[in-house]
Design a protein around this motif. Structure first.
Motif, PDB file in Angstrom:
ATOM      1  N   ASN A   1      40.035  11.978  -8.787  1.00 22.56           N
ATOM      2  CA  ASN A   1      39.165  12.441  -7.704  1.00 22.56           C
ATOM      3  C   ASN A   1      39.304  13.923  -7.386  1.00 22.56           C
ATOM      4  O   ASN A   1      38.428  14.492  -6.757  1.00 22.56           O
ATOM      5  CB  ASN A   1      39.450  11.639  -6.433  1.00 22.56           C
ATOM      6  N   GLY A   2      40.413  14.530  -7.772  1.00 22.77           N
ATOM      7  CA  GLY A   2      40.672  15.931  -7.447  1.00 22.77           C
ATOM      8  C   GLY A   2      41.382  16.069  -6.115  1.00 22.77           C
ATOM      9  O   GLY A   2      41.231  15.236  -5.215  1.00 22.77           O
TER      10      GLY A   2
ATOM     11  N   ASP B   1      40.965  18.206  -3.762  1.00 22.37           N
ATOM     12  CA  ASP B   1      40.135  18.616  -2.633  1.00 22.37           C
ATOM     13  C   ASP B   1      39.156  17.537  -2.168  1.00 22.37           C
ATOM     14  O   ASP B   1      38.414  17.746  -1.212  1.00 22.37           O
ATOM     15  CB  ASP B   1      39.368  19.893  -2.983  1.00 22.37           C
ATOM     16  N   SER B   2      39.167  16.394  -2.815  1.00 24.91           N
ATOM     17  CA  SER B   2      38.271  15.300  -2.421  1.00 24.91           C
ATOM     18  C   SER B   2      38.864  14.540  -1.236  1.00 24.91           C
ATOM     19  O   SER B   2      40.040  14.698  -0.899  1.00 24.91           O
ATOM     20  CB  SER B   2      38.086  14.336  -3.600  1.00 24.91           C
ATOM     21  N   ASP B   3      38.047  13.703  -0.617  1.00 18.47           N
ATOM     22  CA  ASP B   3      38.539  12.854   0.474  1.00 18.47           C
ATOM     23  C   ASP B   3      39.641  11.919  -0.014  1.00 18.47           C
ATOM     24  O   ASP B   3      40.675  11.761   0.635  1.00 18.47           O
ATOM     25  CB  ASP B   3      37.394  12.029   1.073  1.00 18.47           C
TER      26      ASP B   3
END
Length: 158
Positions: A116-117, A119-121
């Motif tokens: 998801n990375g 910086d994702s939620d």
């Protein structure tokens, strides 16, 4: 045990200073020399805490790429892991040492970050639960061994 006792051996414990005994016990804890049952008794509450966290539902069960519409999940994540699987492995006595439990639990959140990375939620939730896990694991490791010396060199671990 004295040489005249039934076992015929002798105990070094009565001749060891308490700091030396504590150091030895710490080394056993840090190398993971604990029973699977003991590991489970200490670590299952931490995993349940993660599952019951407000974001725990995200990491509780295995990722279903079809249901979630992410068909490339297994192309990116080589070793899927979820908190329920970790809890089941603890309950089944699969962890003979703390280190594999630690690796599997961290893998849950590392996979989420990878897919998801950061910086994702989901990445933010993974980092939050990873911080909770790390703090809880440090607490478990710090409280693993208590030492009581009673009379004639008997040693009790609790």
């Amino acid at each position: 045990e004295s040489p005249t006792d039934k076992g015929g051996g002798s105990s070094l414990i009565s001749s060891m200073p308490i700091p030396a005994i504590e150091q030895h016990l710490d080394s056993l804890v840090n190398t993971g020399q604990m029973t699977p049952r003991y590991i489970g008794s200490k670590c299952i509450p931490l995993v349940k805490k993660l599952i019951n966290h407000e974001h725990g539902w995200v990491f509780k069960d295995a990722v279903d790429p079809i249901e979630l519409g992410i068909p490339d999940y297994f192309d990116i994540v080589d070793h899927p892991m979820d908190l329920t699987l970790v809890k089941n492995k603890l309950e089944d006595g699969a962890y003979k040492e703390i280190a594999p439990f630690e690796r599997d639990t961290k893998l849950v959140f590392e996979n989420a970050l990878l897919f998801n990375g950061e910086d994702s939620d989901v990445g933010a939730m993974a980092k939050e639960l990873l911080d909770i896990f790390n703090a809880g694991l440090q607490e478990i490791k710090g409280k693993e061994v208590g030492v009581t010396i009673v009379g004639c060199g008997f040693l009790f671990l609790f």
